[in-house]
Design a protein around this motif. Sequence first.
Motif, PDB file in Angstrom:
ATOM      1  N   LEU A   6       2.591 -11.273 -16.613  1.00 10.38           N
ATOM      2  CA  LEU A   6       1.831 -10.090 -16.209  1.00 10.38           C
ATOM      3  C   LEU A   6       2.649  -9.180 -15.324  1.00 10.38           C
ATOM      4  N   GLU A   7       2.632  -7.886 -15.654  1.00  9.44           N
ATOM      5  CA  GLU A   7       3.203  -6.862 -14.786  1.00  9.44           C
ATOM      6  C   GLU A   7       2.036  -6.144 -14.134  1.00  9.44           C
ATOM      7  N   PHE A   8       2.172  -5.826 -12.845  1.00 13.39           N
ATOM      8  CA  PHE A   8       1.118  -5.098 -12.133  1.00 13.39           C
ATOM      9  C   PHE A   8       1.732  -4.463 -10.890  1.00 13.39           C
ATOM     10  N   ASP A   9       0.961  -3.553 -10.253  1.00 13.85           N
ATOM     11  CA  ASP A   9       1.486  -2.700  -9.185  1.00 13.85           C
ATOM     12  C   ASP A   9       0.739  -2.954  -7.873  1.00 13.85           C
ATOM     13  N   VAL A  10       1.482  -3.063  -6.792  1.00 13.55           N
ATOM     14  CA  VAL A  10       0.869  -3.369  -5.501  1.00 13.55           C
ATOM     15  C   VAL A  10       1.125  -2.257  -4.492  1.00 13.55           C
TER      16      VAL A  10
ATOM     17  N   THR B 284      -3.062  -1.522  -7.764  1.00  9.19           N
ATOM     18  CA  THR B 284      -3.348  -0.226  -8.354  1.00  9.19           C
ATOM     19  C   THR B 284      -2.018   0.497  -8.473  1.00  9.19           C
ATOM     20  N   HIS B 285      -1.927   1.483  -9.351  1.00 10.56           N
ATOM     21  CA  HIS B 285      -0.610   2.062  -9.629  1.00 10.56           C
ATOM     22  C   HIS B 285      -0.185   3.153  -8.672  1.00 10.56           C
ATOM     23  N   ASN B 286      -1.069   4.135  -8.466  1.00 10.23           N
ATOM     24  CA  ASN B 286      -0.652   5.307  -7.688  1.00 10.23           C
ATOM     25  C   ASN B 286      -0.928   5.117  -6.199  1.00 10.23           C
TER      26      ASN B 286
ATOM     27  N   GLY C  59       2.447  -8.285 -20.315  1.00  9.58           N
ATOM     28  CA  GLY C  59       1.281  -7.399 -20.332  1.00  9.58           C
ATOM     29  C   GLY C  59       1.390  -6.363 -19.225  1.00  9.58           C
ATOM     30  N   HIS C  60       1.505  -5.078 -19.605  1.00 13.38           N
ATOM     31  CA  HIS C  60       1.678  -3.996 -18.629  1.00 13.38           C
ATOM     32  C   HIS C  60       0.347  -3.628 -18.002  1.00 13.38           C
ATOM     33  N   ARG C  61       0.245  -3.813 -16.701  1.00 10.03           N
ATOM     34  CA  ARG C  61      -1.002  -3.591 -15.945  1.00 10.03           C
ATOM     35  C   ARG C  61      -2.137  -4.402 -16.584  1.00 10.03           C
TER      36      ARG C  61
ATOM     37  N   LEU D  40       5.631  -8.815 -10.085  1.00 14.48           N
ATOM     38  CA  LEU D  40       4.863  -8.149  -9.027  1.00 14.48           C
ATOM     39  C   LEU D  40       5.619  -6.901  -8.561  1.00 14.48           C
ATOM     40  N   GLU D  41       5.177  -5.741  -9.018  1.00 15.98           N
ATOM     41  CA  GLU D  41       5.861  -4.498  -8.640  1.00 15.98           C
ATOM     42  C   GLU D  41       5.317  -3.979  -7.319  1.00 15.98           C
ATOM     43  N   ILE D  42       6.218  -3.806  -6.371  1.00 12.93           N
ATOM     44  CA  ILE D  42       5.828  -3.205  -5.094  1.00 12.93           C
ATOM     45  C   ILE D  42       6.081  -1.710  -5.199  1.00 12.93           C
ATOM     46  N   LYS D  43       5.018  -0.912  -5.028  1.00 14.01           N
ATOM     47  CA  LYS D  43       5.144   0.536  -5.116  1.00 14.01           C
ATOM     48  C   LYS D  43       5.603   1.073  -3.760  1.00 14.01           C
ATOM     49  N   SER D  44       6.607   1.911  -3.817  1.00 19.32           N
ATOM     50  CA  SER D  44       7.194   2.432  -2.586  1.00 19.32           C
ATOM     51  C   SER D  44       6.732   3.877  -2.398  1.00 19.32           C
TER      52      SER D  44
END
Length: 313
Positions: A48-52, A63-65, A21-23, A146-150
Amino acid sequence: MIRFPAVDAFRGGEGLIRVIGHRGARGLVPENSMLGFEFAMSSGVPLLEFDVVMTADNVPVITHNHRLHAPTFRDHSGHFLTTEPKIAHLTWAQLQDYDIGRIDGASVYGQRFPDQAQIDGIRVPSLRELLQVTSQDRFSSAHLMLEIKSDPAFAHDIEYRRLLVRQVVAEVHASGLETRTLLHSFDWSLLTECQHQAPEMPTSFLTQLPENEEDIGEDSIMCISPDFSVQQESIPELVVNAGGRLWCPYLNDVTRENVAKAHALGLIVAVWTVNEPSDIHRMIDLGVDAIVSDYPGRVQRCLADQGISWLVP
Ligand code: MG
């Protein structure tokens, strides 16, 4: 080679392709919200995929951005934002002033998701909230991508990047979910830092070839991702050499040859973000392990129609 239980949860096989599940389920429920995550998990999608991203007071939030995204953030008077403050400049308490339950239909971004529910009173969740819910017995099959946003603004700030990874890893450890979590990013050097700080958690490497157009309303990944223009044939080898266990290519970058190569190298292939039934069927045909989608129910339906499972009985 170390065996990571979290990796097996994303592995496909004969008659088996995983749904992620994307976000949460962005096509139907506000993205990166607890409601979206619970909806996905309750509808038979435990991956689950999600953004940190991290707040000014070092709280990992989902949150994504890197900035409050105007088409999905409303102020206390209910208006969509007209400026986009940075998450890194807001405290956790300040971030809780905003409502993320609706999407602005007048925006190009909003027009991408005409079926998303419109709800009031939805807040940006912390990573801790998701980990706590995922720890409940009813979601014992849940696993987290768990996507870590850089943030490109901190690309050369080694101390900041270490702190970001440290805060994320500390939350996962505190929840005891390190055997059910993948650390996932477009920023390969950040994943190296993850491997250094948390060798017990597998890493998952995102790629998108530079000739692809970027999605409207999303932070660019091009400046934090390696440049694959001269070595795109060898991306699976590059992922293995970097210690990755999953390769997560953009859907238009996947071929029968590179999926076969990745599998021969022992990688799991999880493709993003696959929403159109024709693309879903193409991914099934290419034999990927897992499909990341804003519409996980559509992927379930395409799989079911072909007699393919997404869960191990
Ligand atoms: Mg993501």
